[in-house]
Motif scaffolding. Structure first.
Motif, PDB file in Angstrom:
ATOM      1  N   ASP A  28      41.999  35.247  -0.068  1.00 44.92           N
ATOM      2  CA  ASP A  28      41.934  33.788  -0.182  1.00 44.92           C
ATOM      3  C   ASP A  28      43.228  33.187  -0.740  1.00 44.92           C
ATOM      4  O   ASP A  28      43.484  32.001  -0.550  1.00 44.92           O
ATOM      5  CB  ASP A  28      40.795  33.353  -1.118  1.00 44.92           C
ATOM      6  CG  ASP A  28      39.430  33.665  -0.574  1.00 44.92           C
ATOM      7  OD1 ASP A  28      39.263  33.739   0.666  1.00 44.92           O
ATOM      8  OD2 ASP A  28      38.504  33.837  -1.398  1.00 44.92           O
ATOM      9  N   LEU A  29      44.013  33.968  -1.456  1.00 52.59           N
ATOM     10  CA  LEU A  29      45.132  33.405  -2.207  1.00 52.59           C
ATOM     11  C   LEU A  29      46.144  32.649  -1.344  1.00 52.59           C
ATOM     12  O   LEU A  29      46.541  31.538  -1.710  1.00 52.59           O
ATOM     13  CB  LEU A  29      45.808  34.476  -3.056  1.00 52.59           C
ATOM     14  CG  LEU A  29      44.901  35.138  -4.105  1.00 52.59           C
ATOM     15  CD1 LEU A  29      45.711  36.074  -4.981  1.00 52.59           C
ATOM     16  CD2 LEU A  29      44.141  34.129  -4.933  1.00 52.59           C
ATOM     17  N   PRO A  30      46.579  33.172  -0.191  1.00 55.53           N
ATOM     18  CA  PRO A  30      47.507  32.384   0.633  1.00 55.53           C
ATOM     19  C   PRO A  30      46.886  31.079   1.134  1.00 55.53           C
ATOM     20  O   PRO A  30      47.559  30.051   1.220  1.00 55.53           O
ATOM     21  CB  PRO A  30      47.840  33.310   1.801  1.00 55.53           C
ATOM     22  CG  PRO A  30      47.477  34.681   1.354  1.00 55.53           C
ATOM     23  CD  PRO A  30      46.370  34.515   0.346  1.00 55.53           C
ATOM     24  N   VAL A  31      45.586  31.116   1.427  1.00 62.30           N
ATOM     25  CA  VAL A  31      44.894  29.907   1.894  1.00 62.30           C
ATOM     26  C   VAL A  31      44.835  28.881   0.765  1.00 62.30           C
ATOM     27  O   VAL A  31      45.100  27.693   0.970  1.00 62.30           O
ATOM     28  CB  VAL A  31      43.473  30.252   2.405  1.00 62.30           C
ATOM     29  CG1 VAL A  31      42.724  28.994   2.824  1.00 62.30           C
ATOM     30  CG2 VAL A  31      43.545  31.248   3.539  1.00 62.30           C
ATOM     31  N   VAL A  32      44.491  29.335  -0.451  1.00 61.95           N
ATOM     32  CA  VAL A  32      44.436  28.433  -1.605  1.00 61.95           C
ATOM     33  C   VAL A  32      45.805  27.793  -1.824  1.00 61.95           C
ATOM     34  O   VAL A  32      45.909  26.580  -1.983  1.00 61.95           O
ATOM     35  CB  VAL A  32      43.977  29.189  -2.878  1.00 61.95           C
ATOM     36  CG1 VAL A  32      44.151  28.322  -4.119  1.00 61.95           C
ATOM     37  CG2 VAL A  32      42.528  29.635  -2.736  1.00 61.95           C
ATOM     38  N   LYS A  33      46.842  28.601  -1.818  1.00 66.77           N
ATOM     39  CA  LYS A  33      48.198  28.071  -2.043  1.00 66.77           C
ATOM     40  C   LYS A  33      48.537  27.003  -1.012  1.00 66.77           C
ATOM     41  O   LYS A  33      49.030  25.923  -1.347  1.00 66.77           O
ATOM     42  CB  LYS A  33      49.216  29.203  -1.990  1.00 66.77           C
ATOM     43  CG  LYS A  33      50.635  28.748  -2.253  1.00 66.77           C
ATOM     44  CD  LYS A  33      51.598  29.910  -2.267  1.00 66.77           C
ATOM     45  CE  LYS A  33      53.000  29.437  -2.556  1.00 66.77           C
ATOM     46  NZ  LYS A  33      53.948  30.570  -2.629  1.00 66.77           N
ATOM     47  N   ASN A  34      48.256  27.283   0.245  1.00 66.40           N
ATOM     48  CA  ASN A  34      48.552  26.336   1.309  1.00 66.40           C
ATOM     49  C   ASN A  34      47.748  25.041   1.145  1.00 66.40           C
ATOM     50  O   ASN A  34      48.292  23.938   1.241  1.00 66.40           O
ATOM     51  CB  ASN A  34      48.261  26.984   2.665  1.00 66.40           C
ATOM     52  CG  ASN A  34      48.659  26.103   3.819  1.00 66.40           C
ATOM     53  OD1 ASN A  34      49.733  25.512   3.826  1.00 66.40           O
ATOM     54  ND2 ASN A  34      47.790  26.020   4.803  1.00 66.40           N
ATOM     55  N   LEU A  35      46.448  25.161   0.894  1.00 63.93           N
ATOM     56  CA  LEU A  35      45.598  23.976   0.758  1.00 63.93           C
ATOM     57  C   LEU A  35      45.981  23.139  -0.463  1.00 63.93           C
ATOM     58  O   LEU A  35      45.959  21.908  -0.412  1.00 63.93           O
ATOM     59  CB  LEU A  35      44.127  24.372   0.673  1.00 63.93           C
ATOM     60  CG  LEU A  35      43.488  24.854   1.970  1.00 63.93           C
ATOM     61  CD1 LEU A  35      42.074  25.349   1.706  1.00 63.93           C
ATOM     62  CD2 LEU A  35      43.487  23.764   3.021  1.00 63.93           C
ATOM     63  N   VAL A  36      46.302  23.818  -1.558  1.00 63.84           N
ATOM     64  CA  VAL A  36      46.696  23.096  -2.773  1.00 63.84           C
ATOM     65  C   VAL A  36      47.921  22.232  -2.493  1.00 63.84           C
ATOM     66  O   VAL A  36      47.972  21.055  -2.850  1.00 63.84           O
ATOM     67  CB  VAL A  36      46.953  24.098  -3.929  1.00 63.84           C
ATOM     68  CG1 VAL A  36      47.760  23.470  -5.042  1.00 63.84           C
ATOM     69  CG2 VAL A  36      45.635  24.623  -4.461  1.00 63.84           C
ATOM     70  N   HIS A  37      48.898  22.818  -1.841  1.00 60.62           N
ATOM     71  CA  HIS A  37      50.121  22.059  -1.568  1.00 60.62           C
ATOM     72  C   HIS A  37      49.921  21.001  -0.483  1.00 60.62           C
ATOM     73  O   HIS A  37      50.442  19.896  -0.600  1.00 60.62           O
ATOM     74  CB  HIS A  37      51.267  23.014  -1.242  1.00 60.62           C
ATOM     75  CG  HIS A  37      51.709  23.793  -2.441  1.00 60.62           C
ATOM     76  ND1 HIS A  37      52.319  23.204  -3.523  1.00 60.62           N
ATOM     77  CD2 HIS A  37      51.582  25.100  -2.747  1.00 60.62           C
ATOM     78  CE1 HIS A  37      52.570  24.116  -4.441  1.00 60.62           C
ATOM     79  NE2 HIS A  37      52.121  25.277  -4.001  1.00 60.62           N
TER      80      HIS A  37
END
Length: 185
Positions: A28-37
């Motif tokens: 999930d971490l790359p998805v979280v990073k992308n969505l957060v930004h």
């Protein structure tokens, strides 16, 4: 009566409007990073790098004062987090959440928060607070539907878009004799 960590472990994953509320997984971490930004989420602390904060989402709950949960609707679309947790009694924590703007208004956050409140109720009394910008009418409505009450302004307590901003602080006190009242979307 189970403790909070055991109760959450037993309850997860939870079904929410065709989606799921579950633990955050390494993938999930790359998805979280992308969505957060992409969504400008006030999620990251300015003094800590993105990678460190993402890794912190995977820290075992028993050794952390936060519990991050993923809102998944085929793919991860948001998160709910309990932070500043005190296992009490009473259990107390700060509730935070965000959702991809493309999924906003569908009730995923409301239902996910309701399910989390039910688990908190089952482990005994809880005192929660949440911070929201005064301009975030949708989030204010979510908190009000969940039984949170506006307690007033919290001065420069929320870091958003590179600045500490004043926000509204909402509180909710749930006690053993209370009933968690479901809301209608």
């Amino acid at each position: 009566m189970p403790n909070l960590l055991d109760a959450l472990e037993a309850a997860l994953p939870m079904k929410i409007l065709g989606g799921t509320l579950r633990r955050v997984l390494p993938d999930d971490l790359p998805v979280v990073k992308n969505l957060v930004h992409e969504n400008g989420v006030p999620f990251f602390v300015p003094s800590i790098g993105d990678e460190e904060q993402l890794a912190a989402l995977l820290v075992p709950w028993s050794s952390s004062s936060r519990i991050p949960l993923a809102i998944v609707d085929d793919v991860l679309v948001g998160m709910i987090e309990l932070s500043r947790i005190s296992l009490g009694p009473p259990v107390s924590a700060r509730l935070g959440y965000w959702i991809d703007r493309r999924c906003a208004g569908r009730g995923l956050v409301s239902v996910a928060c309701q399910k989390l409140l039910e688990v908190l109720h089952d482990v005994g009394s809880s005192d929660l607070d949440a911070l929201v910008l005064p301009s975030n009418a949708a989030s204010i409505r979510v908190l009000q539907r969940l039984g949170f009450v506006d307690e007033g302004v919290a001065v420069e307590e929320l870091f958003v878009e590179g600045n500490w901003r004043s926000c509204l602080r909402f509180v909710r006190h749930d006690h053993d004799d209370d009933v968690v009242t479901p809301f209608v979307l």
